[in-house]
Design an enzyme around this catalytic site. Structure first.
Site, PDB file in Angstrom:
ATOM      1  N   SER A 115       0.883  -1.247   0.155  1.00 20.98           N
ATOM      2  CA  SER A 115       0.192   0.139  -0.028  1.00 20.98           C
ATOM      3  C   SER A 115       0.911   1.135   0.004  1.00 20.98           C
ATOM      4  O   SER A 115       1.769   1.385  -0.964  1.00 20.98           O
ATOM      5  CB  SER A 115      -0.933  -0.173   1.333  1.00 20.98           C
ATOM      6  N   ASP A 231     -10.043  -4.133  -5.271  1.00 21.91           N
ATOM      7  CA  ASP A 231      -9.492  -3.036  -4.224  1.00 21.91           C
ATOM      8  C   ASP A 231     -10.136  -1.756  -4.395  1.00 21.91           C
ATOM      9  O   ASP A 231      -9.656  -1.131  -5.555  1.00 21.91           O
ATOM     10  CB  ASP A 231      -7.901  -2.791  -4.521  1.00 21.91           C
ATOM     11  N   HIS A 261      -8.197  -5.305  -0.610  1.00 24.32           N
ATOM     12  CA  HIS A 261      -6.820  -4.701  -0.610  1.00 24.32           C
ATOM     13  C   HIS A 261      -5.731  -5.531  -0.064  1.00 24.32           C
ATOM     14  O   HIS A 261      -4.486  -5.328  -0.242  1.00 24.32           O
ATOM     15  CB  HIS A 261      -7.211  -3.229   0.190  1.00 24.32           C
TER      16      HIS A 261
END
Length: 284
Positions: A115, A231, A261
């Site tokens: 991320s 996501d 995610h």
């Protein structure tokens, strides 16, 4: 698998005020430097993420990680961070691993970022690939602010300057995983930061992500990119664009159909973890 089988040691990053950790493999074949996402912390990858750190150690990879500034047990205003500073910290961590005294036979070092940590890792590798054997990007935040207006993007740096801690974006928890237990564990974790993304974090993430696209065509490192097609927290289109842009002759993109995610906390976690491990084993 008993995650406590491999003891966690403290590890310091010279010049960076962060809390660092190392998990050592008994007969290491490689090393992995992990960079966590916004709001989380390094040791979350021991119990969660399908026991990623213990699994890596079991397979022969010593793992290094640290809580990024403003996160976990590291100092700084909670979740108020300049991504450019985080990139500098990552480069310092890589340099510390590359230039250890008496290390005459260095092991291949892989950088893994999730991320926000994926953006930090990509920026660090773009600034200088020296010492890296490869990069793994998990749901990386490479394409930020695509749905924001030009006015919002223009005002973001000003807001970050005058009110860096202002809450600006709610990522929520519904897009993390399809597994209720994983979302509940996230929400109950007191070491996590659970508020909205802060203005300084959001603005510098936006600026850094935009600036890096001009550098990616020169990217030559072996690269694995993992992203779920469902996501809603980071844009899988960014991973596709990155894959199409980089010049590396050794690049792999795994777009997990329907994946959320946190892929290693989601339904396909076993499949995703095995793909990650196979990629590392082939290159170490």
């Amino acid at each position: 698998m008993q995650s406590g089988q491999w003891p966690q040691e403290e590890w310091s990053v010279p010049g960076a005020p962060v809390s660092g950790y190392v998990w050592r493999a008994e007969q290491p074949r490689g090393e992995v430097l992990i960079s966590h996402g916004v709001g989380e912390y390094a040791t979350r990858y021991v119990e969660r993420y399908h026991a990623l750190i213990p699994t890596l150690v079991e397979r022969g990879f010593s793992v290094y990680a640290y809580d990024q500034r403003g996160h976990g047990r590291s100092g700084g205003r909670r979740a108020v961070v300049d991504l450019n500073v985080l990139v500098d910290d990552h480069l310092k961590a890589r340099e510390a691993l590359r230039s250890r005294p008496g290390d005459d036979t260095p092991l291949p070092l892989f950088a893994l970022g999730h991320s926000m940590g994926g953006l930090v890792t990509a920026a660090s590798a773009s600034r200088g690939p020296r010492g890296l054997a490869g990069v793994i990007l998990s749901s990386p935040a490479l394409l930020v602010g695509q749905k924001e207006s030009a006015l919002i993007k223009a005002l973001a740096p000003l807001l970050a300057l005058v009110a860096p801690a202002a809450p600006v974006s709610d990522l929520g928890t519904g897009g993390l995983s399809r597994l209720t237990a994983e979302v509940s564990a996230y929400e109950a974790d007191e070491l996590m930061y659970h508020g909205k993304v802060r203005a300084l974090t959001a603005a510098t993430m936006l600026g850094l992500s935009q600036k890096l696209w001009a550098h990616y065509p020169r990217w030559q490192l072996p690269t694995l990119i993992l992203h779920g097609t469902a996501d809603t927290i980071t844009d899988p289109a960014g991973s596709q664009r990155f894959f199409d842009t980089i010049a590396s002759p050794d690049k792999t993109l795994v777009l997990q159909e329907g994946g959320y995610h946190e892929l290693l906390n989601d339904e396909p976690r076993e499949e995703v973890r095995e793909a990650l491990l196979a990629w590392l084993l082939e290159r170490s």
